[in-house]
Design an enzyme around this catalytic site. Structure first.
Site: not given
Lengths: 273, 443
Positions: B71, B213
């Site tokens: 990302c 996560e």
């Protein structure tokens, strides 16, 4: 007299400087010292007003010089008290310079002679003045808290101003404290207006005489009433409450000074200079 | 770059024109060069990555390649002999699949080659180039990216070696410095900000959207920092949500329930893989009234973003995405400087070592080393033999030396030609490496 006034201004000025240093340096010590200096200034201020009170036999708030002295005194006193209660240290950055400015203004305005009347000694008038001034001081602090809220909100929304983000407390805290100041101020304002009406009844034989001062006082009272009502019922919090607190205070300032300078009414004397 | 003289002062045979040495090149962009709006468009899906790898494998200018797409970054690491043509292929592929023009991409793109590229890869794997320096996820992501490239047969000797080295550098940085422990995480920044909005976090309800996560990290930090026990988890797969919610004594809800729950929650942490906004302005606007304008804090750690940034314009609603949180994190960077310096030293050491190896697998150094090796053997054997042949005249000795010299030349002739042009450029480094092993040149 002038030299004592000078000492008061000096102490308030020192306190302001301390608070401004605190804003930048963020050390506990600075605001603690500023608070104590402000307290010392307030003690001298109280002594001065008390001395005047006993010397002339009525509350010294009858001309502009005295009124400003009294405004500064109530602002300092209410700030010291509310800061102690709500622990909003950073508010000193607003309150101390404001008190200093008011005192400098008082210093510059010449004291014109007042011809006392027996009515000045009425307990209702004394209560009316003291309570109204406390109300105004609380509401000015609410305005200051509102300004802090808007600054902090702006910092969080725009994500750019890390300076204030770090230094100002949380929005929720500012909102709640501002609201508490308004509740205090509004309660005092209500009691102050009632004592005023009682005094009017005693002095002029009627509670209400459609005087500009009276009308504007009620308008101001209605604004704050609306603010509190909106908060309880419609959830006017945060930004809207902060803006309302500033608008309310502007209306209050107009009632306090504007009416006297621009309109005519029966509170004329106390801003005479 | 290359020594033109070998250790013995012999001139290097440059008469045979060898192909240009291939180079390690990294091209890409990350959170420092590109805004989140651009990065979220570039975040490749697995399928897109595989398509890209397929294309790169066919490209004659790209010997080896792998794609790191997280990302916060989109990078192509490759071994190429023609940097400009290879980059051309890559950027045209990217603008075709993402419909971002090359002109738009260019200002955010960086290109590293050689030592710089090696250093960059090591720093990325060691989480020194991360948005949150020291965050642990990046190593896993790089490993995953490498695995994909290996499976698609896009890597060769050089990238294999480079990446294995990168993993071991990352491991060293982790174990020898305090970088990981000091990791100033997104969650830390989020909690700091939440404390500037809310007076206390103890009575606040947290809604976790997506069970990633990162989001879990943030929630854990929030819960550890407060006595708040009110947690809702909304996830596409309810069972995963339930599992996570159970761990923190929360409740799982369906994604469809989010708009309704916005009335009661205070902090929303979102990290789904959704390509579209999960929560939009129209979800939030009507709830503010029934919330009585109590503040709502959105923490969006997803890329592409989950929370419509327009929500930030609603009164008493605050949206922070991963870039915004970075601003908060930057403030705390100084405290970790000492550890960073240590980590950078480890990286630099490894870059030097790797560069030495990398240079060695080039043709000329290999030939030089090979010749050096033969020369040493010949010199030693010759001097031994000469000691027993004391009766030989001076001119005899010179004749012997000439003979051994021409022996070496003749022996090395074919291998040299082969190494300079092994037919397939893709396998050249393999042959070079093999040669070095065969003759034990690196001991």
């Amino acid at each position: 007299m002038t030299s004592i006034l000078f000492i008061i201004i000096l102490l308030y000025l020192l306190s302001s400087a301390g608070y401004i240093i605190f804003l930048f340096a963020q050390k506990e010590l600075y605001h603690q010292m500023s608070y104590r200096i402000m307290m010392a200034g307030f003690a001298v201020h109280t002594a001065l007003i008390g001395y005047e009170f006993f010397r002339i036999g009525y509350l010294p708030a009858q001309n502009l010089h005295q009124t400003l002295m009294f405004t500064g005194w109530s602002l300092a006193g209410v700030f010291l008290l509310l800061k102690y209660k709500y622990r909003l240290n950073i508010l000193g950055v607003y309150a101390a310079p404001l008190a200093t400015a008011i005192m400098i203004a008082a210093f510059c305005v010449p004291a014109v002679a007042v011809s006392p009347t027996p009515l000045f000694k009425s307990i209702w008038l004394i209560l009316h003045i003291i309570i109204i001034f406390i109300a105004e001081a609380s509401l000015s602090l609410a305005c200051g808290t509102g300004i802090l809220y808007l600054i902090q909100e702006h910092a969080i929304k725009t994500k750019t101003n890390r300076f204030f983000l770090k230094r100002l407390p949380s929005l929720e805290f500012l909102d709640r404290t501002g609201s508490a100041f308004i509740v205090t101020g509004f309660t005092m304002l209500t009691i102050g207006l009632i004592t005023g009406f009682v005094y009017a009844q005693l002095a002029w034989g009627k509670f209400w005489s459609w005087d500009n001062k009276e009308i504007w006082s009620v308008i101001t009272w209605l604004i704050y009433a609306a603010l509190l009502h909106g908060r309880l019922v419609a959830g006017w919090r945060g930004r809207r409450a902060a803006i309302m607190a500033i608008i309310g205070f502007a209306a209050l300032l107009f009632t306090f000074f504007g009416v006297n300078f621009l309109l005519e009414g029966h509170h004329d004397e106390f801003t005479k200079w | 770059m290359m020594n033109s003289q070998n250790g013995n002062g012999d001139p290097v045979d440059k008469s045979v024109p060898g192909p240009v040495m291939s180079e390690i090149v990294l091209v890409g962009l990350n959170h420092k060069t590109a805004p989140v709006e651009l990065r979220e468009k570039l975040a490749f899906s697995t399928e897109e990555t595989e398509n890209a790898l397929k294309l790169f494998r066919k490209d004659p200018h790209i010997n080896e390649a792998m794609i790191i797409s997280t990302c916060n970054r989109m990078e192509v690491l490759m071994v190429t002999k023609n940097q400009s043509l290879a980059i051309e292929t890559i950027s045209s592929f990217i603008s075709k699949t993402t419909s971002i023009s090359q002109k738009q991409l260019k200002p955010s793109t960086y290109i590293f080659s050689g030592e710089q590229a090696i250093q960059h890869v090591f720093r990325v794997a060691s989480s020194l180039n991360s948005m949150m320096i020291g965050e642990p996820q990046i190593l896993g992501q790089v490993k995953e990216a490498f695995k994909t490239a290996v499976n698609k047969k896009n890597t060769g000797l050089i990238l294999n070696r480079l990446m294995h080295k990168a993993f071991s550098v990352a491991k060293r940085v982790r174990s020898e410095t305090g970088i990981g422990g000091h990791a100033v995480s997104i969650s830390f920044a989020a909690v700091e900000l939440a404390k500037k909005i809310f007076d206390t976090l103890d009575d606040k309800t947290i809604l976790l959207v997506g069970a990633g996560e990162m989001a879990e990290l943030a929630v854990e930090h929030l819960i550890r920092n407060t006595s708040s026990k009110k947690l809702l988890v909304a996830n596409r797969t309810l069972s995963v949500g339930i599992e996570l919610a159970d761990r923190y004594n929360g409740h799982a809800i369906r994604l469809e329930e989010i708009p309704e729950k916005l009335k009661t929650v205070d902090i929303i942490i979102s990290s789904t893989g959704s390509p579209n906004y999960v929560i939009t302005k129209n979800h939030v606007k009507p709830t503010m009234r029934s919330r009585k304008n109590r503040p709502l804090f959105f923490i969006d750690i997803a890329v592409p973003r989950d929370i419509d940034p327009a929500i930030n314009r609603i009164s008493n609603a605050y949206v922070y995405d991963i870039d915004d949180l970075q601003g908060v994190i930057n403030e705390n960077i100084d405290t970790r400087n000492v550890e960073s310096i240590k980590a950078e030293r480890i990286v630099d050491e490894s870059v030097i070592k790797f560069t030495d190896w990398y240079k060695s697998i080039d043709v000329i150094p290999t030939i030089i080393d090979l010749r050096k090796k033969l020369n040493t053997i010949v010199d030693m054997e010759l001097s031994k033999t000469m000691q027993t042949l004391q009766h030989l005249s001076r001119s005899d000795r010179v004749a012997f030396e000439r003979m051994t010299e021409s022996l070496i030349k003749k022996i090395l002739h074919d291998p040299t030609l082969f190494l300079k042009n092994p037919g397939s450029h893709r396998n050249k480094s393999v042959y070079l490496d093999f040669t070095r092993k065969l003759f034990n040149l690196d001991s």
